[in-house]
Design an enzyme around this catalytic site. Structure first.
Site, PDB file in Angstrom:
ATOM      1  CE  LYS A   1      -3.733   2.317   2.443  1.00  0.00           C
ATOM      2  NZ  LYS A   1      -4.740   1.571   3.411  1.00  0.00           N
TER       3      LYS A   1
ATOM      4  CB  SER B   1      -8.307   4.166   2.494  1.00  0.00           C
ATOM      5  OG  SER B   1      -7.092   3.538   3.557  1.00  0.00           O
TER       6      SER B   1
ATOM      7  CB  SER C   1      -8.504   1.274   5.483  1.00  0.00           C
ATOM      8  OG  SER C   1      -9.188   2.516   5.796  1.00  0.00           O
TER       9      SER C   1
END
Length: 446
Positions: free
Chosen positions: A56, A131, A155
């Site tokens: 990420k 996210s 997320s």
């Protein structure tokens, strides 16, 4: 060959899905060659040997562009890996790519001013969530076998549900947070964890990530267990609580029906499944107060230093944090303490709690629902009411794929365990996966 397969898949699909933001192909190929040689030489191999992984874009990667989804860091090339990435490399993983995220991970859908929108592989007109939306979409689209996510309010679980993959938020402090973006807020809600196409891969990845790091004051000091051990031991005899809405959420009827049916699968597996009428006072306002003030404390100075480079959502977060008083914050902490007590009382009786992961199926890009089940919902987070309480309580929680909406979008079942007991969450997830397999289901990217 494995690396080449992933690179081919990225070339085929990323132009449509937009999950990948950066790659260092020469370095990845060099590491894959070295991994191949080690196999041929009969060397001792680490547990993730030669496996490509998506990281990420909130996690710092040495020599590979890391932007945190922000114009402020558009040219940032970290000089060192943060702890999470360093552990993955030591375990033999090959850093394949960075995955898209909203600025600083502040929203439950993935869009930023650097890279644009990440689209859902099951229907590219729908959101991939956030996210960790880039990670969820990349794994679902078979660009990489697994990826890292971070979860400060859902997320990991949100995009796992929306993309039809498996993701687990470990117990708060299980995976240390050190060496990444500076000025971190107090680690009250955020935890890194694995996202994968099956439970065993996620458990294997969590083994590599977990463990104490003295640089993170919130890092758990106890020895992390082997999360693969006992994974296939079944769940016979477990006591499980089911709640559709925990007394405050508004849930789409189709989601409620599919996840309720999924919860009953555990009866087939030898568990007791009850609906004890568990209800909480709505904890979302307290969550937002803690989230806003924590992030304002860390990054609020950016509002004055470079407001034009901030997204609207970042400014919204910082502005709300700037308005908070000490009394507001103290009341929020008190609410969290009361909520934890209620949850602990429930978990004294039950081994696991099940809920829907999300209130709705994946919604059209840029169009979060303003009505759910015919009811007006004004909160910006109404589509994700069930994940945030367990960031506040610190409990491990996972999303398992459990079905599809009438228009073919994935729906997730939320499995929550006692603090420190990822093992039971993983074991229950594996039992459900065996009873209702999902890994063979793949999106036809359009």
């Amino acid at each position: 060959e494995l690396l080449g397969s992933c690179l081919n898949r990225i070339e085929e699909t990323n132009g449509t899905v937009n999950a990948i933001t950066a790659m260092d192909i020469p370095r990845a190929q060099k590491e894959a060659d070295a991994a191949e040689k080690a196999v041929r030489d009969g060397a001792d191999l680490p547990p993730l040997h030669g496996l490509p992984i998506g990281i990420k874009d909130l996690n710092a990667t040495q020599g590979l562009r890391t932007t945190y989804g922000s114009l402020l860091h558009a040219g940032n090339i970290p000089e060192a890996d943060e702890t999470l990435v360093a552990r993955l490399r030591r375990a033999g993983a090959i850093v394949l790519a960075k995955t898209n995220t909203p600025e600083f991970g502040y929203t439950g859908f993935t869009k930023n001013r650097l890279f644009g929108v990440t689209r859902n592989p099951w229907n590219t007109e729908r959101t991939a969530g956030g996210s960790s939306g880039g990670a969820g979409a990349a794994v679902a689209a078979a660009m990489c076998p697994f990826a890292t996510g971070t979860d400060g309010g859902g997320s990991i679980r949100n995009p796992s549900s929306f993309n039809g993959i498996y993701g687990i938020k470990p117990t708060l402090g299980r995976v240390p947070r050190a060496g990444g973006l500076g000025r971190p807020a107090p680690n009250l809600t955020s935890q890194s964890g694995p996202m994968a196409r099956n439970v065993r891969d996620a458990a294997m990845l969590l083994n590599a990530l977990a463990g104490h790091d003295a640089r993170d004051p919130a890092s758990l000091r106890d020895q992390a267990p082997d999360f693969l051990a006992g994974l296939d031991n079944g769940v016979h005899g477990l006591r499980i609580a089911w709640s559709t809405d925990m007394g405050y959420g508004v849930i789409d009827p189709e989601v409620a029906s599919i996840t309720s049916t999924a919860a009953r699968v555990f009866e087939e597996l030898g568990c007791t499944v009850d609906d004890p009428g568990f209800a909480l006072d709505n904890p979302i306002p307290a969550f937002l107060m803690i989230f806003w003030t924590g992030n304002y404390t860390s990054y609020g100075h950016l509002m004055e230093e470079c407001p034009d480079k901030l997204s609207d959502n970042a400014r919204f977060c910082f502005e709300n944090g700037s308005k908070a008083t000490a009394a507001d914050y103290a009341r929020a902490i008190r609410t969290v303490d009361e909520m934890k007590c209620r949850i602990d009382d429930l978990m004294d009786t039950y081994d696991l709690l099940l809920t829907p992961t999300m209130a709705v199926p994946p919604f059209p890009i840029g169009q979060p629902p303003d009505k759910i089940d015919g009811k007006d919902v004004t909160a910006r987070t109404a589509y994700s009411p069930m994940t945030r309480p367990f960031n506040l309580s610190g409990q491990p929680a996972a999303s398992v794929p459990c079905g599809f909406s009438s228009d073919g979008m994935p729906i997730g079942l939320h499995i929550i365990g006692r603090r420190g007991d990822e093992a039971t969450v993983l074991r229950a997830s594996a039992a459900f996966e065996q009873a209702r397999p999902w890994e063979h289901l793949r999106p036809n990217i359009n």
